[in-house]
Design an enzyme around this catalytic site. Structure first.
Site, PDB file in Angstrom:
ATOM      1  N   ASP A   1      41.708  31.118  41.553  1.00  0.00           N
ATOM      2  CA  ASP A   1      41.952  31.742  40.390  1.00  0.00           C
ATOM      3  C   ASP A   1      43.601  31.848  39.776  1.00  0.00           C
ATOM      4  O   ASP A   1      44.298  32.680  40.760  1.00  0.00           O
ATOM      5  CB  ASP A   1      41.600  33.223  41.046  1.00  0.00           C
ATOM      6  CG  ASP A   1      39.934  33.170  40.915  1.00  0.00           C
ATOM      7  OD1 ASP A   1      39.288  32.399  39.757  1.00  0.00           O
ATOM      8  OD2 ASP A   1      39.619  33.348  41.623  1.00  0.00           O
TER       9      ASP A   1
ATOM     10  N   GLN B   1      44.934  34.682  37.964  1.00  0.00           N
ATOM     11  CA  GLN B   1      45.187  35.488  38.369  1.00  0.00           C
ATOM     12  C   GLN B   1      45.781  35.789  39.146  1.00  0.00           C
ATOM     13  O   GLN B   1      46.577  37.023  39.722  1.00  0.00           O
ATOM     14  CB  GLN B   1      43.830  36.458  39.177  1.00  0.00           C
ATOM     15  CG  GLN B   1      43.489  37.431  40.276  1.00  0.00           C
ATOM     16  CD  GLN B   1      42.065  37.644  40.799  1.00  0.00           C
ATOM     17  OE1 GLN B   1      41.017  37.815  39.609  1.00  0.00           O
ATOM     18  NE2 GLN B   1      41.527  36.748  41.821  1.00  0.00           N
TER      19      GLN B   1
ATOM     20  N   LYS C   1      44.266  30.491  45.678  1.00  0.00           N
ATOM     21  CA  LYS C   1      44.782  29.991  44.076  1.00  0.00           C
ATOM     22  C   LYS C   1      43.785  29.564  43.346  1.00  0.00           C
ATOM     23  O   LYS C   1      44.446  28.263  42.392  1.00  0.00           O
ATOM     24  CB  LYS C   1      46.241  28.400  45.218  1.00  0.00           C
ATOM     25  CG  LYS C   1      46.680  29.134  45.843  1.00  0.00           C
ATOM     26  CD  LYS C   1      47.100  27.888  46.167  1.00  0.00           C
ATOM     27  CE  LYS C   1      48.593  28.107  46.325  1.00  0.00           C
ATOM     28  NZ  LYS C   1      49.534  27.631  47.151  1.00  0.00           N
TER      29      LYS C   1
ATOM     30  N   ARG D   1      30.182  31.511  42.090  1.00  0.00           N
ATOM     31  CA  ARG D   1      29.408  31.075  41.085  1.00  0.00           C
ATOM     32  C   ARG D   1      28.151  29.652  41.305  1.00  0.00           C
ATOM     33  O   ARG D   1      27.778  30.013  40.506  1.00  0.00           O
ATOM     34  CB  ARG D   1      30.165  30.904  39.549  1.00  0.00           C
ATOM     35  CG  ARG D   1      30.791  32.478  38.907  1.00  0.00           C
ATOM     36  CD  ARG D   1      30.852  32.799  38.380  1.00  0.00           C
ATOM     37  NE  ARG D   1      30.670  34.013  37.260  1.00  0.00           N
ATOM     38  CZ  ARG D   1      31.601  34.556  37.283  1.00  0.00           C
ATOM     39  NH1 ARG D   1      33.185  34.481  38.052  1.00  0.00           N
ATOM     40  NH2 ARG D   1      31.936  36.182  37.383  1.00  0.00           N
TER      41      ARG D   1
ATOM     42  N   GLY E   1      35.651  30.747  51.347  1.00  0.00           N
ATOM     43  CA  GLY E   1      37.225  30.712  50.565  1.00  0.00           C
ATOM     44  C   GLY E   1      37.838  32.079  51.464  1.00  0.00           C
ATOM     45  O   GLY E   1      38.864  32.601  51.591  1.00  0.00           O
ATOM     46  N   HIS E   2      36.723  32.881  50.799  1.00  0.00           N
ATOM     47  CA  HIS E   2      37.393  34.658  51.039  1.00  0.00           C
ATOM     48  C   HIS E   2      37.142  34.559  52.482  1.00  0.00           C
ATOM     49  O   HIS E   2      38.424  35.255  53.258  1.00  0.00           O
ATOM     50  CB  HIS E   2      36.085  35.946  51.289  1.00  0.00           C
ATOM     51  CG  HIS E   2      35.545  35.358  49.055  1.00  0.00           C
ATOM     52  ND1 HIS E   2      34.046  34.870  48.647  1.00  0.00           N
ATOM     53  CD2 HIS E   2      36.172  36.106  48.455  1.00  0.00           C
ATOM     54  CE1 HIS E   2      34.396  35.288  47.369  1.00  0.00           C
ATOM     55  NE2 HIS E   2      35.706  36.110  47.016  1.00  0.00           N
TER      56      HIS E   2
ATOM     57  N   LEU F   1      35.023  26.547  46.658  1.00  0.00           N
ATOM     58  CA  LEU F   1      33.549  27.314  46.573  1.00  0.00           C
ATOM     59  C   LEU F   1      34.530  28.165  45.827  1.00  0.00           C
ATOM     60  O   LEU F   1      35.077  28.876  45.191  1.00  0.00           O
ATOM     61  CB  LEU F   1      34.519  27.741  48.067  1.00  0.00           C
ATOM     62  CG  LEU F   1      34.042  26.607  49.337  1.00  0.00           C
ATOM     63  CD1 LEU F   1      33.979  27.752  50.332  1.00  0.00           C
ATOM     64  CD2 LEU F   1      32.890  25.684  48.795  1.00  0.00           C
TER      65      LEU F   1
ATOM     66  N   ASN G   1      29.658  39.029  48.389  1.00  0.00           N
ATOM     67  CA  ASN G   1      29.220  37.582  47.498  1.00  0.00           C
ATOM     68  C   ASN G   1      30.294  36.284  48.709  1.00  0.00           C
ATOM     69  O   ASN G   1      30.797  35.199  47.762  1.00  0.00           O
ATOM     70  CB  ASN G   1      29.097  36.793  46.646  1.00  0.00           C
ATOM     71  CG  ASN G   1      28.400  35.719  46.537  1.00  0.00           C
ATOM     72  OD1 ASN G   1      27.806  34.489  46.002  1.00  0.00           O
ATOM     73  ND2 ASN G   1      26.948  35.776  47.446  1.00  0.00           N
ATOM     74  N   LEU G   2      30.604  36.910  50.050  1.00  0.00           N
ATOM     75  CA  LEU G   2      31.759  35.561  50.373  1.00  0.00           C
ATOM     76  C   LEU G   2      31.229  34.645  50.371  1.00  0.00           C
ATOM     77  O   LEU G   2      30.044  34.115  51.217  1.00  0.00           O
ATOM     78  CB  LEU G   2      32.099  37.067  51.561  1.00  0.00           C
ATOM     79  CG  LEU G   2      32.601  38.392  50.824  1.00  0.00           C
ATOM     80  CD1 LEU G   2      33.265  39.357  52.402  1.00  0.00           C
ATOM     81  CD2 LEU G   2      33.791  38.124  50.177  1.00  0.00           C
TER      82      LEU G   2
HETATM   83  O1  PAF Z   1      39.276  37.261  42.524  1.00  0.00           O
HETATM   84  C1  PAF Z   1      38.428  38.417  42.154  1.00  0.00           C
HETATM   85  O2  PAF Z   1      37.382  38.369  43.127  1.00  0.00           O
HETATM   86  C2  PAF Z   1      38.794  39.467  41.859  1.00  0.00           C
HETATM   87  O3  PAF Z   1      38.899  39.569  39.933  1.00  0.00           O
HETATM   88  C3  PAF Z   1      39.075  41.029  42.648  1.00  0.00           C
HETATM   89  C4  PAF Z   1      40.952  40.455  42.525  1.00  0.00           C
HETATM   90  C5  PAF Z   1      38.906  41.353  43.770  1.00  0.00           C
HETATM   91  C6  PAF Z   1      39.229  42.045  41.127  1.00  0.00           C
HETATM   92  O4  PAF Z   1      38.586  42.772  41.340  1.00  0.00           O
END
Ligand code: PAF
Length: 273
Positions: free
Chosen positions: A147, A150, A145, A184, A32-33, A181, A28-29
């Site tokens: 997340d 994470q 950043k 969700r 940001g991705h 972005l 679901n790019l």
């Molecule tokens: O940030 C995300 O989309 C997910 O947490 C990741 C790093 C792809 C792991 O499933």
């Protein structure tokens, strides 16, 4: 761009390369991705993305089944961004037997903030990222950043296991009104979408109050009340040390982090101060 679904095909395709640069995703790019993929292109000799909706990082009541799966669209976007290789395993490929061997990140970093409100979330994230790292064997991996926690949890995992991977941070990409972005965001109704920018506004107000000398606990309570008064259900809005997400100490670089539910959608954001 080549699309591969098995670990064997992935390894075969990557064999000629010395420095894969990797962007793991759940699909679901959005832009940001894509910014992370463009960043990765400059860092390695082959750019690899993965799409895998990782069941292990969803709590039982969360949106695993309705998480948007938009593979054709994602593939087109990755291709346009110059990604060389997409690894898109199914669950039988990545978890052929129950994944009972898991990576448990340290509680001091992973059990606060997101980890407190989503218990087990970072176990799921670390476990799949470790496995994806084992499959792709990247030399560089790029994490956004937004997340923020994470990013720190993965950096710590890489350091503690001495993985030969450079973890690079990507800046938060924002819509014109400032909303970070996120996949969700597509759950938001038009009215919620207009309101959603208030999370970032509350974090900025919080940061300004802390910078002006208000005690962090008071400023955080005000920020939560500010959102709650607008109909949000805040989980946390807080200012922390960037290095380890502990409460701020004088003179150290800080980050404002927040998570709050708007209707049925939980949004997060992070702003470095
Ligand atoms: O940030 C995300 O989309 C997910 O947490 C990741 C790093 C792809 C792991 O499933």
């Amino acid at each position: 761009m080549h699309v591969v679904h098995t670990i064997a095909e992935l390894r075969e395709r990557l064999a000629p390369f010395r420095r894969p640069a990797f962007v793991p995703t759940m699909g679901n790019l959005h832009d940001g991705h894509i910014a992370l993929v463009r960043q990765a292109r400059a860092l390695g000799d082959v750019t690899v993305a993965s799409i895998f909706v990782n069941r292990l990082q969803f709590l039982p009541h969360e949106d695993f089944d309705r998480y948007p799966r938009t593979f054709a669209d994602d593939t087109a976007k990755l291709q346009a961004a110059g990604c060389d290789l997409l690894f898109a395993p199914d669950e039988a490929e990545l978890y052929p037997q129950p994944q009972t061997c898991k990576v448990h990140p340290p509680a001091a970093l992973a059990d606060l903030l997101e980890g407190r409100f989503r218990p087990g979330f970072y176990v799921g994230v670390c476990t799949v990222v470790m496995k994806l790292f084992a499959c792709v064997q990247p030399r560089v991996a790029v994490f956004g950043k937004k997340d923020y926690q994470q990013l720190l949890v993965i950096r710590d995992m890489v350091r503690q296991f001495a993985l030969p991977i450079e973890v690079v941070a990507g800046e938060v990409e924002r819509a014109g009104d400032g909303l970070a972005l996120s996949s969700r965001n597509r759950y938001l109704s038009p009215a919620e979408r207009a309101e959603a920018v208030q999370l970032q506004a509350a974090l900025r107000d919080l940061a300004a109050r802390v910078a002006a000398g208000m005690p962090a606990a008071d400023a955080e309570a005000q920020a939560c009340a500010q959102l709650a008064a607008r109909g949000w259900q805040p989980d946390y809005l807080t200012v922390r040390r960037r290095s380890d997400l502990q409460p701020p100490a004088a003179g150290e670089p800080l980050v404002a982090l927040g998570a709050a539910r708007l209707g049925a959608t939980r949004l997060i954001d992070a702003i470095e101060l």
